[in-house]
Scaffold this motif. Structure first.
Motif, PDB file in Angstrom:
ATOM      1  N   ASP A 192       4.078   0.859   9.791  1.00 46.52           N
ATOM      2  CA  ASP A 192       4.903   1.398  10.878  1.00 46.52           C
ATOM      3  C   ASP A 192       4.158   2.443  11.703  1.00 46.52           C
ATOM      4  OD1 ASP A 192       6.993  -0.232  10.083  1.00 46.52           O
ATOM      5  OD2 ASP A 192       8.120   1.376   9.080  1.00 46.52           O
ATOM      6  N   LYS A 193       3.229   3.162  11.072  1.00 49.28           N
ATOM      7  CA  LYS A 193       2.465   4.207  11.772  1.00 49.28           C
ATOM      8  C   LYS A 193       1.138   3.681  12.336  1.00 49.28           C
ATOM      9  CE  LYS A 193       4.616   7.995   9.306  1.00 49.28           C
ATOM     10  NZ  LYS A 193       5.508   8.332  10.400  1.00 49.28           N
ATOM     11  N   GLY A 194       0.895   2.371  12.169  1.00 45.21           N
ATOM     12  CA  GLY A 194      -0.283   1.757  12.760  1.00 45.21           C
ATOM     13  C   GLY A 194      -1.581   1.900  11.982  1.00 45.21           C
ATOM     14  N   PHE A 195      -1.501   2.306  10.732  1.00 44.65           N
ATOM     15  CA  PHE A 195      -2.720   2.455   9.931  1.00 44.65           C
ATOM     16  C   PHE A 195      -3.206   1.145   9.334  1.00 44.65           C
ATOM     17  CE2 PHE A 195      -1.226   6.852   9.862  1.00 44.65           C
ATOM     18  CZ  PHE A 195      -2.403   7.526  10.138  1.00 44.65           C
ATOM     19  N   ILE A 196      -2.297   0.211   9.085  1.00 42.98           N
ATOM     20  CA  ILE A 196      -2.679  -1.080   8.495  1.00 42.98           C
ATOM     21  C   ILE A 196      -2.039  -2.219   9.275  1.00 42.98           C
ATOM     22  CG2 ILE A 196      -3.146  -0.145   6.189  1.00 42.98           C
ATOM     23  CD1 ILE A 196      -0.411  -1.116   5.288  1.00 42.98           C
ATOM     24  N   SER A 197      -2.551  -3.421   9.081  1.00 44.15           N
ATOM     25  CA  SER A 197      -2.170  -4.567   9.906  1.00 44.15           C
ATOM     26  C   SER A 197      -0.991  -5.375   9.391  1.00 44.15           C
ATOM     27  CB  SER A 197      -3.383  -5.494  10.058  1.00 44.15           C
ATOM     28  OG  SER A 197      -3.808  -5.933   8.778  1.00 44.15           O
ATOM     29  N   SER A 198      -0.530  -5.097   8.183  1.00 42.10           N
ATOM     30  CA  SER A 198       0.567  -5.875   7.597  1.00 42.10           C
ATOM     31  C   SER A 198       1.477  -4.952   6.798  1.00 42.10           C
ATOM     32  CB  SER A 198      -0.016  -6.952   6.675  1.00 42.10           C
ATOM     33  OG  SER A 198       0.976  -7.441   5.786  1.00 42.10           O
ATOM     34  N   PRO A 199       2.778  -5.167   6.852  1.00 37.13           N
ATOM     35  CA  PRO A 199       3.690  -4.311   6.082  1.00 37.13           C
ATOM     36  C   PRO A 199       3.621  -4.536   4.576  1.00 37.13           C
ATOM     37  CG  PRO A 199       4.924  -6.033   7.197  1.00 37.13           C
ATOM     38  CD  PRO A 199       3.499  -6.138   7.669  1.00 37.13           C
ATOM     39  N   THR A 200       2.865  -5.548   4.147  1.00 32.72           N
ATOM     40  CA  THR A 200       2.718  -5.795   2.711  1.00 32.72           C
ATOM     41  C   THR A 200       1.263  -5.707   2.254  1.00 32.72           C
ATOM     42  OG1 THR A 200       2.543  -8.204   3.020  1.00 32.72           O
ATOM     43  CG2 THR A 200       4.763  -7.296   2.650  1.00 32.72           C
ATOM     44  N   LEU A 201       0.391  -5.165   3.091  1.00 37.27           N
ATOM     45  CA  LEU A 201      -1.038  -5.143   2.772  1.00 37.27           C
ATOM     46  C   LEU A 201      -1.329  -4.512   1.417  1.00 37.27           C
ATOM     47  CD1 LEU A 201      -3.990  -5.671   3.618  1.00 37.27           C
ATOM     48  CD2 LEU A 201      -3.995  -3.362   4.556  1.00 37.27           C
ATOM     49  N   LEU A 202      -0.744  -3.340   1.130  1.00 42.47           N
ATOM     50  CA  LEU A 202      -1.049  -2.670  -0.138  1.00 42.47           C
ATOM     51  C   LEU A 202      -0.452  -3.395  -1.335  1.00 42.47           C
ATOM     52  CD1 LEU A 202      -0.649   1.096   0.815  1.00 42.47           C
ATOM     53  CD2 LEU A 202      -2.660  -0.370   0.986  1.00 42.47           C
ATOM     54  N   VAL A 203       0.656  -4.066  -1.142  1.00 44.17           N
ATOM     55  CA  VAL A 203       1.263  -4.855  -2.226  1.00 44.17           C
ATOM     56  C   VAL A 203       0.384  -6.074  -2.513  1.00 44.17           C
ATOM     57  CG1 VAL A 203       3.302  -6.160  -2.952  1.00 44.17           C
ATOM     58  CG2 VAL A 203       3.571  -4.070  -1.604  1.00 44.17           C
ATOM     59  N   ASP A 204      -0.068  -6.713  -1.448  1.00 46.21           N
ATOM     60  CA  ASP A 204      -0.904  -7.909  -1.597  1.00 46.21           C
ATOM     61  C   ASP A 204      -2.320  -7.569  -2.045  1.00 46.21           C
ATOM     62  OD1 ASP A 204       1.310  -9.272  -0.598  1.00 46.21           O
ATOM     63  OD2 ASP A 204       0.539  -9.272   1.460  1.00 46.21           O
TER      64      ASP A 204
END
Length: 181
Positions: A101-113
């Motif tokens: 949401d803050k634009g630091f990563i490209s996917s809302p599930t990146l850290l989970v994946d």
């Protein structure tokens, strides 16, 4: 406080939780599981076969449930990473969404994946620290009304704050504070 906590948790490196504990270390960190069980200390000391994370953080353990681990393997997959050791499926899910949401990563599930993504970019690791201090329920009120106990709340809000880790964080805080005087 953030610098002292990050320094106390990881020495300001993007770290992955190391489960290579001695018998005494296991008893200190998880006394409920290990303090009175020399057999378990023997079995898990040194983390042979990387079995300790699932034993401590697995989805079917009390700690694992508190961390939001839901599936076999989550205890090993969502171990502590980054400057403050973000741990558990629940926090990886929440922080993945907030960082997206803050634009630091490209996917809302990146850290989970891909939990290792926290350690692949210092900007992501640093954003986790700042967002954690703004987000954590025990620190939200402290952020609005800082008091003499703010440092204590910050130190205790991150990680397993056993005596030697608490002491390290407190000493770093006092060192930084001393530099400001």
């Amino acid at each position: 406080t953030m610098l002292a906590v990050a320094g106390g948790e990881s020495a300001w490196t993007l770290a992955t939780e190391n489960f290579n504990y001695t018998k005494a270390g296991l008893a200190k960190l998880w006394p409920g599981k290990f303090a009175n069980s020399p057999e378990l200390q023997q079995k898990y000391a040194g983390n042979p076969g990387n079995i300790l994370p699932e034993f401590v953080y697995g989805y079917d353990t009390n700690i694992g449930k508190q961390l939001g681990n839901k599936l076999p393997g989550d205890g090993t997959k969502y171990i502590g990473r980054g400057y403050i050791g973000l741990t558990g499926r629940h926090l990886y899910t929440i922080f993945s969404k907030m960082l997206y949401d803050k634009g630091f990563i490209s996917s809302p599930t990146l850290l989970v994946d891909n939990p290792d993504a926290i350690n692949q970019n210092p900007e992501i690791g640093a954003a986790v620290v700042v967002i954690y201090f703004l987000w954590h329920p025990r620190l939200q009120e402290a952020n609005k009304n800082p008091d003499a106990y703010y440092v204590e709340k910050g130190i205790k809000a991150v990680g397993i704050c056993v005596d030697y880790i608490y002491k390290r964080k407190k000493e770093l805080y006092e060192c930084f504070l001393g530099q400001l005087k």
